[in-house]
Design a protein around this motif. Structure first.
Motif, PDB file in Angstrom:
ATOM      1  N   THR A 152       7.244  -8.128  17.443  1.00 26.72           N
ATOM      2  CA  THR A 152       7.144  -7.494  16.136  1.00 26.72           C
ATOM      3  C   THR A 152       6.019  -6.462  16.082  1.00 26.72           C
ATOM      4  O   THR A 152       5.088  -6.493  16.878  1.00 26.72           O
ATOM      5  CB  THR A 152       6.866  -8.535  15.037  1.00 26.72           C
ATOM      6  N   ILE A 153       6.143  -5.587  15.090  1.00 21.39           N
ATOM      7  CA  ILE A 153       5.037  -4.732  14.697  1.00 21.39           C
ATOM      8  C   ILE A 153       4.607  -5.189  13.311  1.00 21.39           C
ATOM      9  O   ILE A 153       5.421  -5.261  12.383  1.00 21.39           O
ATOM     10  CB  ILE A 153       5.424  -3.242  14.660  1.00 21.39           C
ATOM     11  N   THR A 154       3.336  -5.538  13.194  1.00 22.80           N
ATOM     12  CA  THR A 154       2.750  -5.962  11.933  1.00 22.80           C
ATOM     13  C   THR A 154       1.877  -4.837  11.400  1.00 22.80           C
ATOM     14  O   THR A 154       1.052  -4.293  12.138  1.00 22.80           O
ATOM     15  CB  THR A 154       1.888  -7.231  12.138  1.00 22.80           C
ATOM     16  N   HIS A 155       2.070  -4.499  10.148  1.00 31.26           N
ATOM     17  CA  HIS A 155       1.239  -3.483   9.493  1.00 31.26           C
ATOM     18  C   HIS A 155       0.211  -4.197   8.636  1.00 31.26           C
ATOM     19  O   HIS A 155       0.543  -4.842   7.648  1.00 31.26           O
ATOM     20  CB  HIS A 155       2.124  -2.570   8.647  1.00 31.26           C
ATOM     21  N   PHE A 156      -1.048  -4.108   9.031  1.00 30.82           N
ATOM     22  CA  PHE A 156      -2.186  -4.723   8.346  1.00 30.82           C
ATOM     23  C   PHE A 156      -2.889  -3.608   7.595  1.00 30.82           C
ATOM     24  O   PHE A 156      -3.469  -2.716   8.211  1.00 30.82           O
ATOM     25  CB  PHE A 156      -3.116  -5.345   9.393  1.00 30.82           C
ATOM     26  N   VAL A 157      -2.820  -3.622   6.270  1.00 28.36           N
ATOM     27  CA  VAL A 157      -3.382  -2.503   5.518  1.00 28.36           C
ATOM     28  C   VAL A 157      -4.258  -2.990   4.375  1.00 28.36           C
ATOM     29  O   VAL A 157      -3.875  -3.893   3.625  1.00 28.36           O
ATOM     30  CB  VAL A 157      -2.273  -1.560   5.004  1.00 28.36           C
ATOM     31  N   ALA A 158      -5.449  -2.408   4.275  1.00 29.38           N
ATOM     32  CA  ALA A 158      -6.347  -2.647   3.151  1.00 29.38           C
ATOM     33  C   ALA A 158      -6.098  -1.537   2.139  1.00 29.38           C
ATOM     34  O   ALA A 158      -6.133  -0.355   2.487  1.00 29.38           O
ATOM     35  CB  ALA A 158      -7.799  -2.618   3.615  1.00 29.38           C
ATOM     36  N   GLN A 159      -5.827  -1.931   0.897  1.00 33.03           N
ATOM     37  CA  GLN A 159      -5.599  -0.914  -0.131  1.00 33.03           C
ATOM     38  C   GLN A 159      -6.284  -1.315  -1.424  1.00 33.03           C
ATOM     39  O   GLN A 159      -6.612  -2.477  -1.642  1.00 33.03           O
ATOM     40  CB  GLN A 159      -4.119  -0.667  -0.353  1.00 33.03           C
ATOM     41  N   SER A 160      -6.485  -0.321  -2.268  1.00 38.10           N
ATOM     42  CA  SER A 160      -7.055  -0.554  -3.594  1.00 38.10           C
ATOM     43  C   SER A 160      -5.974  -1.084  -4.529  1.00 38.10           C
ATOM     44  O   SER A 160      -4.780  -1.036  -4.205  1.00 38.10           O
ATOM     45  CB  SER A 160      -7.624   0.757  -4.135  1.00 38.10           C
ATOM     46  N   VAL A 161      -6.381  -1.541  -5.690  1.00 47.13           N
ATOM     47  CA  VAL A 161      -5.430  -2.028  -6.683  1.00 47.13           C
ATOM     48  C   VAL A 161      -4.452  -0.918  -7.075  1.00 47.13           C
ATOM     49  O   VAL A 161      -3.273  -1.171  -7.311  1.00 47.13           O
ATOM     50  CB  VAL A 161      -6.174  -2.571  -7.927  1.00 47.13           C
ATOM     51  N   ASP A 162      -4.920   0.332  -7.081  1.00 53.03           N
ATOM     52  CA  ASP A 162      -4.046   1.447  -7.443  1.00 53.03           C
ATOM     53  C   ASP A 162      -3.325   2.083  -6.251  1.00 53.03           C
ATOM     54  O   ASP A 162      -2.734   3.151  -6.377  1.00 53.03           O
ATOM     55  CB  ASP A 162      -4.780   2.491  -8.285  1.00 53.03           C
ATOM     56  N   GLY A 163      -3.335   1.393  -5.101  1.00 52.88           N
ATOM     57  CA  GLY A 163      -2.462   1.769  -3.996  1.00 52.88           C
ATOM     58  C   GLY A 163      -2.992   2.776  -2.996  1.00 52.88           C
ATOM     59  O   GLY A 163      -2.215   3.355  -2.239  1.00 52.88           O
ATOM     60  N   GLN A 199       1.502  -6.702   5.925  1.00 51.98           N
ATOM     61  CA  GLN A 199       0.441  -7.526   5.373  1.00 51.98           C
ATOM     62  C   GLN A 199      -0.479  -6.605   4.571  1.00 51.98           C
ATOM     63  O   GLN A 199      -1.298  -5.883   5.130  1.00 51.98           O
ATOM     64  CB  GLN A 199      -0.298  -8.256   6.487  1.00 51.98           C
ATOM     65  N   VAL A 200      -0.278  -6.624   3.263  1.00 53.29           N
ATOM     66  CA  VAL A 200      -0.988  -5.730   2.356  1.00 53.29           C
ATOM     67  C   VAL A 200      -2.126  -6.510   1.710  1.00 53.29           C
ATOM     68  O   VAL A 200      -1.886  -7.480   0.983  1.00 53.29           O
ATOM     69  CB  VAL A 200      -0.031  -5.170   1.283  1.00 53.29           C
ATOM     70  N   PHE A 201      -3.351  -6.071   1.966  1.00 52.72           N
ATOM     71  CA  PHE A 201      -4.540  -6.722   1.438  1.00 52.72           C
ATOM     72  C   PHE A 201      -5.080  -5.865   0.297  1.00 52.72           C
ATOM     73  O   PHE A 201      -5.582  -4.775   0.507  1.00 52.72           O
ATOM     74  CB  PHE A 201      -5.594  -6.895   2.534  1.00 52.72           C
TER      75      PHE A 201
END
Length: 185
Positions: free
Chosen positions: A3-14, A141-143
């Motif tokens: 698999t490819i996992t996308h681990f991303v840190a984002q703000s509440v507004d995206g 995986q959206v943090f």
């Protein structure tokens, strides 16, 4: 197939960066740090777009000289040892056990997945959007961090069509950061 996992840190507004390119807002507490390290240990390789690669390769090779943070000190040796792939049309070569993929990105990443290579892509909105269009990201995986940036670089800047996802996990780290984990539907 891996698999490819996308681990991303984002703000509440995206957003993944602030209006001036700031990335000083993500919170890396002990729970999220342990989770990120475990994910890194479980995967075969790291995947980056050029912009994120420049940031990572400027920090992780010498993290111990720059930081005393426990997460940084634990993650740096793993980062240096793991194979890495950088998608770039302009970068010709990269150090630290890294292959540059300039052409036929979908074919090369598809071949890596077929061969059993699992990858984690940390950040990278343009690459994430492109790989989403190609159907290559399996695990999102959206943090979501507790900040409203009010502008900047969106997490997915130019998806051309809708992509269905299924929620497989939600969780709170360090009483502040929310993980929303999705797989392709």
């Amino acid at each position: 197939m891996s698999t490819i996992t996308h681990f991303v840190a984002q703000s509440v507004d995206g957003y993944i960066e602030g209006p001036g390119g700031e990335f000083d807002w993500p919170l890396m507490g002990p729970e999220l740090s342990a989770y990120a390290r475990a994910l890194g240990e479980e995967t075969d390789a790291f995947l980056y777009g050029r912009r994120v690669w420049d940031m990572m390769s400027g920090f992780w090779p010498r993290a111990e000289d720059i930081s005393t943070d426990e997460h940084d000190l634990a993650f740096a040796p793993m980062w240096r040892d793991k194979p890495k792939y950088v998608v770039s049309r302009t970068l010709e070569k990269a150090d630290w056990n890294t292959e540059v993929i300039g052409d036929d990105v979908a074919a090369r990443l598809g071949a890596l997945k077929e061969s059993g290579t699992s990858m984690v892509m940390f950040g990278g909105s343009d690459l994430a959007a492109s790989l989403t269009e190609e159907g290559l990201i399996d695990d999102y995986q959206v943090f979501v961090h507790p900040v409203v940036l009010g502008g900047g670089r969106p997490a997915f800047p130019h998806n051309e069509r809708r992509h269905g996802l299924s929620l497989v996990e939600s969780r709170v780290f360090d009483s502040q950061v929310v993980l929303a984990r999705y797989r392709r539907a």
